[in-house]
Scaffold this active site. Structure first.
Site, mmCIF file in Angstrom:
data_model
loop_
_atom_site.group_PDB
_atom_site.id
_atom_site.type_symbol
_atom_site.label_atom_id
_atom_site.label_comp_id
_atom_site.label_asym_id
_atom_site.label_seq_id
_atom_site.Cartn_x
_atom_site.Cartn_y
_atom_site.Cartn_z
ATOM 1 N N TYR A 316 0.815 -1.222 0.000
ATOM 2 C CA TYR A 316 0.000 0.000 0.000
ATOM 3 C C TYR A 316 0.850 1.275 0.000
ATOM 4 O O TYR A 316 0.306 2.368 0.100
ATOM 5 C CB TYR A 316 -0.877 0.065 1.266
ATOM 6 C CG TYR A 316 -1.700 -1.144 1.584
ATOM 7 C CD1 TYR A 316 -2.763 -1.536 0.762
ATOM 8 C CD2 TYR A 316 -1.448 -1.888 2.736
ATOM 9 C CE1 TYR A 316 -3.537 -2.638 1.083
ATOM 10 C CE2 TYR A 316 -2.222 -2.997 3.056
ATOM 11 C CZ TYR A 316 -3.261 -3.358 2.227
ATOM 12 O OH TYR A 316 -4.024 -4.447 2.563
ATOM 13 N N CYS A 343 14.357 -10.674 -2.829
ATOM 14 C CA CYS A 343 14.839 -10.291 -4.146
ATOM 15 C C CYS A 343 13.742 -9.632 -4.963
ATOM 16 O O CYS A 343 13.226 -10.204 -5.931
ATOM 17 C CB CYS A 343 15.419 -11.509 -4.858
ATOM 18 S SG CYS A 343 16.794 -12.159 -3.910
#
Ligand code: PLP
Length: 414
Positions: A316, A343
């Site tokens: 968000y 990653c």
């Protein structure tokens, strides 16, 4: 009262130094304050003293059995959105008769499970769901108790991913169609109309959208009664916001005043489904600094918690306060990204945030992590999910141990 105070220069949960917990159980780890959970629940519960009401804690915000059991002991009912959450409530000692079941995609198996358990009511979110619910219930010779979740088309002025009461949202049934849907519900053999429901979004920091929505819902309720339906419960959802940074959300008492001024005269039992406002500021996530790295363009503080442990910043763009557990003056604070080991470039806990010069091994606390924290954790990058700890005064206990690598590969075959 501050449940996460700096005492003698060190951040604590109630009376326990967070460094003590991190040293014993490792990092990352979620830490909850029982005092905070209790105080937030009582704040909500007491705000509606004098009118019939139930606080149906929204389990998805934090479904730890320890949290559910505590709320149960304080008199909470529950709002669930899956069969799994219903099972958690029952295992925590909750009663099915105190459970409302929301969600747009209930499966046959979940409907059967909830009917067999004997829940308080289904919050129905589509006309097809209503038909299916009736078929399954009638097949068992029972009636499914329902509310229809209506969509009042009000903008909650919050993040689009957690706005649920707009016309374009997948949730609920358009309020304009509600009377027809109730008429259909009243005629179905496997349905018993009990209430009316709405939930317009999450992390609302103003009472205005609530007022606008509840006004519409209240008017609908009176029409439904005039149409001959018995409406005993009015479920007004959750959504009350908390302070992550400098927001000033209404308190439950402010919210209650607004609510009662709009729907207080209707003579129904009021149901509320707060999640975030009961647990968000009752938890922190602890993480340690692994490395520092400074490039020409950026300064990075690399920590041992990633977006798999706490996804709100990545998902968000949410702001969560971060404190060094050993208090520092902020004179040496310089902008940095606090990033995890995952990653993905989207893996960060903070972006361009003034951060003091914290070194390897230093403990950081990500604040306001009690809601939508652990429950959204995943095993991405084959990372075991963190343990959860409950603090009560000067004592603490692990209420869920850290996952092991064996947990992660259980049942898999080569
Ligand atoms: C998520 C949700 C809630 C809880 O929202 P909060 O913002 O955490 O209070 C309540 N009701 C329903 C139907 C939900 O989906």
């Amino acid at each position: 009262m501050d449940f996460f105070p700096f005492t003698n220069g060190e951040l604590h949960a109630e009376g326990v130094p967070l460094e003590t917990i991190a040293s014993e159980v490792g990092t990352p780890v979620y830490v909850y304050s029982q005092g905070a959970l209790t105080s937030f629940f009582r704040g909500w519960y007491d705000a509606f003293q004098g009118v019939p009401h139930r606080i149906c804690y929204s389990v998805k915000a934090n479904s730890s059995l320890a949290v559910l059991g505590l709320f149960r002991s304080l008199g909470s009912a529950f709002d669930v959105v899956s069969g799994g959450e219903l099972e958690r409530v029952l295992r925590a000692g909750g009663k099915a008769g105190d459970v409302v079941f929301s969600g747009v995609g209930k499966t046959d198996a979940e409907i059967n499970q909830a009917l067999d358990a004997g829940i308080l009511m289904f919050n129905v979110e589509s006309e097809e769901e209503l038909e299916r619910l009736s078929e399954i219930a009638a097949g068992k010779g029972v009636r499914a108790p329902i509310s229809v979740r209506v969509n009042p088309d009000v903008d909650p002025q919050t993040h689009p991913y957690i706005s649920t009461g707009l016309k374009t949202s997948k949730f609920g049934i358009a309020i304009a169609r509600a009377r027809e849907v109730y008429q259909r519900a009243g005629a179905l053999p496997g349905i018993e109309v009990r209430g009316l429901d709405a939930h317009i979004g999450s992390q609302l920091t103003s009472t205005t959208p609530f007022r606008d929505a509840f006004q519409k819902v209240g008017e609908l309720l009176e029409q439904l009664r005039a149409d001959g339906h018995t409406i005993r419960h009015l479920d007004l959802g959750g959504g009350l916001g908390i302070t992550y940074k400098n927001e000033v959300p209404p308190t439950p008492a402010d919210y209650a005043r607004e609510v009662l001024s709009v729907v207080g005269h209707l003579g129904v039992e009021l149901l509320f489904e707060p999640g975030r406002s009961l647990v968000g500021n009752a938890g922190v996530m602890l993480t340690r600094v692994l490395f520092r790295k400074e490039t020409e363009a950026k300064r990075f503080v690399i920590v041992d918690a990633g977006m798999n442990d706490l996804i709100r910043p990545s998902l968000y763009g949410a702001y969560q306060e971060i404190h060094a557990v050993k208090q520092r003056d902020d004179v040496d604070a310089r902008p940095a990204d606090v990033v995890g080991p995952i990653c993905e470039s989207g893996d960060f806990l903070a972006k361009d945030r003034p951060v003091p010069d914290v070194g390897r091994g230093e403990l950081l606390a990500v604040m306001s992590a009690g809601a939508y924290g652990f429950v959204m954790a995943s095993n991405y990058n084959t990372r075991p999910r963190p343990p959860e700890v409950m603090v009560d005064g000067t004592t603490w206990r692990v209420v869920r141990p850290r996952e092991t690598l064996d947990d992660l590969v259980r049942g898999e075959v080569v």
